[in-house]
Write a protein that holds these residues in place. Structure first.
Motif, PDB file in Angstrom:
ATOM      1  N   VAL A  28      -2.637  22.944  29.567  1.00  0.00           N
ATOM      2  CA  VAL A  28      -1.682  22.105  28.677  1.00  0.00           C
ATOM      3  C   VAL A  28      -0.415  22.217  29.264  1.00  0.00           C
ATOM      4  N   ASN A  29       0.619  21.030  29.176  1.00  0.00           N
ATOM      5  CA  ASN A  29       1.837  21.085  29.395  1.00  0.00           C
ATOM      6  C   ASN A  29       2.670  20.429  28.315  1.00  0.00           C
ATOM      7  N   GLY A  30       3.829  20.448  28.442  1.00  0.00           N
ATOM      8  CA  GLY A  30       4.673  19.639  27.411  1.00  0.00           C
ATOM      9  C   GLY A  30       5.288  18.297  28.009  1.00  0.00           C
ATOM     10  N   GLU A  31       4.437  17.875  29.105  1.00  0.00           N
ATOM     11  CA  GLU A  31       5.087  16.475  29.725  1.00  0.00           C
ATOM     12  C   GLU A  31       5.134  15.412  28.606  1.00  0.00           C
ATOM     13  N   ASN A  32       5.959  14.673  28.876  1.00  0.00           N
ATOM     14  CA  ASN A  32       6.289  13.605  28.164  1.00  0.00           C
ATOM     15  C   ASN A  32       6.599  12.137  29.077  1.00  0.00           C
ATOM     16  N   LEU A  33       6.016  11.406  28.682  1.00  0.00           N
ATOM     17  CA  LEU A  33       6.233  10.074  29.645  1.00  0.00           C
ATOM     18  C   LEU A  33       7.442   9.469  29.769  1.00  0.00           C
TER      19      LEU A  33
ATOM     20  N   GLN B 242      10.459  10.984  30.119  1.00  0.00           N
ATOM     21  CA  GLN B 242      11.494  11.513  29.668  1.00  0.00           C
ATOM     22  C   GLN B 242      12.538  12.087  30.714  1.00  0.00           C
ATOM     23  N   VAL B 243      11.704  12.672  31.840  1.00  0.00           N
ATOM     24  CA  VAL B 243      12.804  13.054  33.040  1.00  0.00           C
ATOM     25  C   VAL B 243      12.030  12.501  34.418  1.00  0.00           C
ATOM     26  N   ALA B 244      12.730  12.696  35.633  1.00  0.00           N
ATOM     27  CA  ALA B 244      12.315  12.329  36.519  1.00  0.00           C
ATOM     28  C   ALA B 244      11.139  12.592  36.994  1.00  0.00           C
ATOM     29  N   SER B 245      10.765  13.954  36.805  1.00  0.00           N
ATOM     30  CA  SER B 245       9.285  14.411  36.946  1.00  0.00           C
ATOM     31  C   SER B 245       8.222  13.905  36.195  1.00  0.00           C
ATOM     32  N   GLN B 246       8.455  13.151  35.151  1.00  0.00           N
ATOM     33  CA  GLN B 246       7.538  12.653  34.275  1.00  0.00           C
ATOM     34  C   GLN B 246       7.309  11.048  34.390  1.00  0.00           C
ATOM     35  N   THR B 247       7.527  10.723  35.441  1.00  0.00           N
ATOM     36  CA  THR B 247       6.980   9.128  35.577  1.00  0.00           C
ATOM     37  C   THR B 247       5.343   9.059  35.867  1.00  0.00           C
ATOM     38  N   LEU B 248       4.717   8.113  35.752  1.00  0.00           N
ATOM     39  CA  LEU B 248       3.345   7.994  36.062  1.00  0.00           C
ATOM     40  C   LEU B 248       3.194   8.358  37.622  1.00  0.00           C
ATOM     41  N   LYS B 249       3.908   7.717  38.215  1.00  0.00           N
ATOM     42  CA  LYS B 249       3.951   8.258  39.734  1.00  0.00           C
ATOM     43  C   LYS B 249       3.832   9.521  40.090  1.00  0.00           C
ATOM     44  N   SER B 250       4.883  10.217  39.325  1.00  0.00           N
ATOM     45  CA  SER B 250       5.123  11.574  39.658  1.00  0.00           C
ATOM     46  C   SER B 250       3.810  12.279  39.143  1.00  0.00           C
ATOM     47  N   MET B 251       3.468  11.955  37.837  1.00  0.00           N
ATOM     48  CA  MET B 251       2.266  12.822  37.319  1.00  0.00           C
ATOM     49  C   MET B 251       0.938  12.763  38.514  1.00  0.00           C
ATOM     50  N   TYR B 252       0.780  11.616  38.868  1.00  0.00           N
ATOM     51  CA  TYR B 252      -0.261  11.187  39.832  1.00  0.00           C
ATOM     52  C   TYR B 252      -0.136  12.129  40.982  1.00  0.00           C
ATOM     53  N   ALA B 253       1.082  12.281  41.877  1.00  0.00           N
ATOM     54  CA  ALA B 253       1.245  13.173  42.583  1.00  0.00           C
ATOM     55  C   ALA B 253       1.170  14.459  42.541  1.00  0.00           C
ATOM     56  N   ILE B 254       1.484  14.982  41.142  1.00  0.00           N
ATOM     57  CA  ILE B 254       1.424  16.366  40.714  1.00  0.00           C
ATOM     58  C   ILE B 254      -0.159  16.554  40.329  1.00  0.00           C
ATOM     59  N   ASN B 255      -0.732  15.664  39.770  1.00  0.00           N
ATOM     60  CA  ASN B 255      -2.129  16.138  39.201  1.00  0.00           C
ATOM     61  C   ASN B 255      -3.170  16.239  40.242  1.00  0.00           C
ATOM     62  N   ALA B 256      -2.763  15.469  41.669  1.00  0.00           N
ATOM     63  CA  ALA B 256      -3.959  15.463  42.494  1.00  0.00           C
ATOM     64  C   ALA B 256      -4.482  16.805  42.939  1.00  0.00           C
TER      65      ALA B 256
ATOM     66  N   PRO C 110      -8.949  19.434  33.667  1.00  0.00           N
ATOM     67  CA  PRO C 110      -8.250  18.278  32.762  1.00  0.00           C
ATOM     68  C   PRO C 110      -6.939  18.828  32.286  1.00  0.00           C
ATOM     69  N   ILE C 111      -5.866  18.181  32.586  1.00  0.00           N
ATOM     70  CA  ILE C 111      -4.388  18.432  32.185  1.00  0.00           C
ATOM     71  C   ILE C 111      -4.343  17.859  30.590  1.00  0.00           C
ATOM     72  N   LEU C 112      -4.061  18.449  29.569  1.00  0.00           N
ATOM     73  CA  LEU C 112      -3.643  18.174  28.218  1.00  0.00           C
ATOM     74  C   LEU C 112      -2.410  17.749  28.190  1.00  0.00           C
ATOM     75  N   ARG C 113      -1.806  16.853  27.685  1.00  0.00           N
ATOM     76  CA  ARG C 113      -0.440  16.348  27.422  1.00  0.00           C
ATOM     77  C   ARG C 113      -0.114  15.950  25.902  1.00  0.00           C
ATOM     78  N   PRO C 114      -0.249  16.864  25.128  1.00  0.00           N
ATOM     79  CA  PRO C 114      -0.427  16.341  23.602  1.00  0.00           C
ATOM     80  C   PRO C 114       0.854  15.873  23.157  1.00  0.00           C
ATOM     81  N   LEU C 115       2.284  15.874  23.963  1.00  0.00           N
ATOM     82  CA  LEU C 115       3.298  15.317  23.411  1.00  0.00           C
ATOM     83  C   LEU C 115       3.718  13.998  24.443  1.00  0.00           C
ATOM     84  N   LEU C 116       2.821  13.651  25.104  1.00  0.00           N
ATOM     85  CA  LEU C 116       2.876  12.353  26.083  1.00  0.00           C
ATOM     86  C   LEU C 116       3.634  11.415  25.414  1.00  0.00           C
ATOM     87  N   SER C 117       3.257  11.069  24.298  1.00  0.00           N
ATOM     88  CA  SER C 117       3.934   9.436  23.703  1.00  0.00           C
ATOM     89  C   SER C 117       4.990   9.565  22.491  1.00  0.00           C
ATOM     90  N   LEU C 118       5.147  10.838  22.381  1.00  0.00           N
ATOM     91  CA  LEU C 118       6.192  11.310  21.118  1.00  0.00           C
ATOM     92  C   LEU C 118       7.698  10.856  21.723  1.00  0.00           C
TER      93      LEU C 118
END
Ligand code: ATP
Ligand code: MG
Length: 406
Positions: free
Chosen positions: A285-290, A292-306, A311-319
């Motif tokens: 689980v992490n506190g990422e939020n789509l 919000q900051v540079a590391s939290q763009t979709l492209k960035s999530m893709y590179a990190i998640n790889a 499964p990575i749960l991001r319960p705050l994604l859209s708040l």
């Protein structure tokens, strides 16, 4: 009023059969854990509700505050358990009414599950209402929107009476939904993310990346305090503190400055993934939020998640940030989160991190060094502690979750 029980109503436990049994027994042990080390009570749970029997030494308000924070509890009431006589009901209804302000309205609400009781529902309602009016003439009856509702439950074993229903946190009992590893920074978001998954019944352990001497003991203490606040809901939480300095320095040697943030996150995730397997968890689980900051763009999530299939749960994604801040205030972590101690990421953050990292480039930079051994060393040197809600730190006690500790 001297109450002798607290009635605990379950939330959305619409489950049947064995599942329900598991949920109720988990909730029962979570409630007991939340009440530790208070004295003067006994917990009795059945499939529909829970009663906490009190002795005179019990601190009922403190107990109610604690129980209202336990996930899976829907609402609670301080109640009186009476012998099955109308006289007993009258006496106590009058006592309730004594506290009502002049001019207030009330209603008597009767539930009669003991069909052999000598009076029927409607008759009880009328008789008790009459007695209350006689005892306090400034009151009046309003069945639609009363200021006070006196509930009388005629059950097989006794009559239960109460006039207060306190809403609780709801959700599902922690321990019924598997285990996750929460990536806990010192910021506002990650504790909220942890609470969101706990609300769904999931157990968490926390992992924090610490880079001394670039990050101080104070920063570590802040994370311990955040863990303690979260542990108020569940009794105790295990926290894994990872020595991350060596890995971070190495990243800065081989990775282009603009990509260090991406690689840092990837290395954190590789380490977290190893811990996930060690502790038998099924997700991170992490506190990422789509966005919000540079590391939290979709492209960035893709590179990190790889780096992982976990499964990575991001319960705050859209708040929105305001919503997260409100939640942090509600759960009591906000004031601690905004204390200004440095995080390992902020210290090493490049001035101009890439917002849309190209995956190929990330791999190319990281190929300059084999991080695996360093990652294993970080994992081997993790400091694990069990933090309980009463500020006691235990060195890694595997049995902190066993009931016999309490
Ligand atoms: P937070 O408020 O939780 O720090 P943030 O909005 O500051 O989040 P980032 O700093 O980009 O966002 O971090 C994103 C997520 O990565 C965090 O929510 C947390 O789950 C994880 N994380 C960041 N730093 C650390 C750390 N030092 N230890 C553990 N997890 C971390
Ligand atoms: Mg942060």
């Amino acid at each position: 009023m001297i109450y002798d029980h607290i009635l605990v109503r379950y939330g959305e436990l619409t489950l049947k059969g064995g599942n329900r049994k598991t949920f109720v027994s988990q909730l029962r042990s979570n409630v007991k854990r939340a009440l530790m080390p208070l004295k003067g009570y006994e917990v009795k749970a059945n499939r529909d509700r829970m009663y906490i029997q009190l002795t005179p030494e019990a601190d009922i308000e403190e107990m109610m505050t604690r129980i209202s924070k336990v996930f899976g509890v829907h609402s609670i009431s301080p109640v009186l358990k009476l012998e099955k006589s109308m006289e007993a009901v009258y006496d106590h209804a009058r006592l309730f009414a004594q506290d009502y302000a002049a001019g207030d309205s009330f209603k008597i609400e009767v539930k009669r599950s003991d069909k052999t009781f000598e009076y029927e529902t409607f008759a009880i309602q009328r008789m008790v209402g009459g007695e209350v009016l006689k005892s306090n003439e400034s009151l009046h009856v309003d069945v639609r929107q009363p200021d006070h509702e006196i509930k009388v439950e005629v059950r097989l074993d006794a009559i239960y009476m109460y006039d207060r229903i306190v809403p609780a946190i709801g959700g599902l009992p922690v321990g019924t939904g598997g285990k996750t590893l929460l990536m806990l920074s010192g910021g506002i978001d990650s504790p909220v993310a942890g609470m969101e998954v706990m609300r769904r019944g999931v157990t968490i352990e926390a992992i924090h990346f610490h880079s001394p001497p670039f990050t101080s003991e104070k920063a570590k203490e802040k994370v311990i305090e955040l863990t303690r606040i979260m542990a108020e809901r569940v009794g105790s939480i295990r926290l894994h503190i990872v020595p991350f300095t060596e890995v971070q320095k190495q990243i800065h040697k081989v990775v282009h400055e603009r990509y260090t943030m991406t690689s840092t996150r990837r290395m954190m995730l590789r380490i977290a993934d190893k811990v996930v397997h060690q502790i038998g968890a099924d997700a991170i689980v992490n506190g990422e939020n789509l966005g919000q900051v540079a590391s939290q763009t979709l492209k960035s999530m893709y590179a990190i998640n790889a780096v992982t299939n976990t499964p990575i749960l991001r319960p705050l994604l859209s708040l929105d940030k305001e919503e997260i801040v409100k939640k942090a205030k509600d759960i009591g972590t906000f004031e601690t989160s905004i204390q200004p101690y440095e995080d390992c990421c902020t210290i090493f953050t490049p001035k101009n991190p890439v917002t849309e990292p190209q995956f190929e480039k990330v791999l190319q930079y990281e190929s300059g060094f084999d991080f695996e051994e360093m990652i294993d060393r970080a994992v081997a040197n993790i400091e694990t502690m069990v933090i309980d809600k009463n500020y006691q730190l235990h060195q890694d006690e595997q049995n902190a979750w066993d009931d016999d500790l309490f």
